[in-house]
Write a protein that holds these residues in place. Sequence first.
Motif: not given
Length: 213
Positions: A190-200
């Motif tokens: 889940y983290f690998l899916m959501c973290w890049p989106l949160s950073l963007y």
Amino acid sequence: MNLGEFLFLLSGLKWTVALSAIAFVFGCAGGLAIALMRTSGIVPLERATAGYIALFQGTPLLMQLFVVYYGLALLGLHLNAWVAVSLGFTLHASAYLGEIWRGAIQAVPRGQTEASSALSLKYVSRMKDVVLPQALRISLPATIGFLVQLIKGTSLASIVGFTELARAGNMVSNQIFKPLLVFGVVGILYFLMCWPLSLYGAHLERRLAAAER
């Protein structure tokens, strides 16, 4: 955890991504329609869409999925789990995105709309060429933030037996009796899916704030 069990988790991840993508794409279409109706100036449309948004924002997502799957079955409309959760998440997403984009449309400076009206642009051209491009830019950080929440919310699809990432993790955990290990892996996925989106999303928010200075 052996390779087969890890691959089963990846299979659940695949369905999580697919469900998120379907709900987001169709939710965007529905959300845009709702936002346009909310800002149309037509009182019945504005009240109807305000009620729609209040309904979905004021009730738990878990209950919404339960009603779509079991409630429609009581009316004779039997949907399989895949269709039911896709419909439930799409309705949920359209309500939230409609409200996000309604706010973005109303955040566009009024002078822009008045100037386009003075140029005799019709409603469709005014929205397509003047208002919506600016509103989209304003709403991008919040839209991406909602997408992150939507991805995490797909874990509730297990209420109707849909096997996404969280349910796949629960099934593997029940087989090997190592919940900490299994759900640690699930959490990482889940983290690998959501973290890049949160950073963007944070990056876009900083850019928008810098452009407004």
